[in-house]
Design a protein around this motif. Structure first.
Motif: not given
Length: 150
Positions: A2-4, A107-115
């Protein structure tokens, strides 16, 4: 794993532009850049995108230097390549060349795969009276929310 939850927004974009189509693009980042993004040390203020020779680039995006980076650390405001399909790139190129339109990161985000992913939109610049209308709508929403919770 799980990523922040990282969700960096460009609030100025929706105020300055009427956003049309949106696309989600991957970003080509170096090792120290992705580590800084995962720490939330990035900003989309004064950032824009452009198409050059069939590739989409984001310009002026700030990613802070990684604290533990050595001489391999990255430049904070370098141009970064975005990853999109050819069809999406052609559409961006066509609409971006029209007068009054620009490609704006939202928007900049980290998806569930960490990308790291960047949501970009095609925006038409708002006039001064459009901005006043946006401010009025925002204030009306706040007033209604206050009245609802009293």
């Amino acid at each position: 794993m799980k990523f922040k939850e990282i969700n960096i927004k460009n609030r100025r974009a929706t105020f300055d532009y009427a956003i049309g189509d949106t696309f989600t693009a991957g970003i080509v980042l170096t090792g120290t850049e992705i580590k800084s993004v995962r720490l939330g040390k990035a900003s989309l203020v004064d950032t824009f995108c452009y198409v050059d020779r069939g590739e989409v680039w984001v310009k002026n995006m700030y990613i802070a230097e990684y604290f533990y980076g050595t001489y391999n650390n990255h430049l904070e405001r370098r141009d970064r390549k975005l990853l999109l399909n050819r069809k999406e790139i052609r559409q961006l190129e066509k609409e971006g060349k029209e007068s009054g339109f620009t490609i704006v990161p939202l928007r900049l985000f980290i998806n569930d795969r960490g990308l790291a992913k960047l949501v970009i939109g095609i925006g038409r610049g708002k006039k001064e009276f459009d901005k006043r209308q946006s401010i009025k709508e925002r204030d009306d929403k706040r007033a209604m929310a206050r009245a609802f919770y009293k």
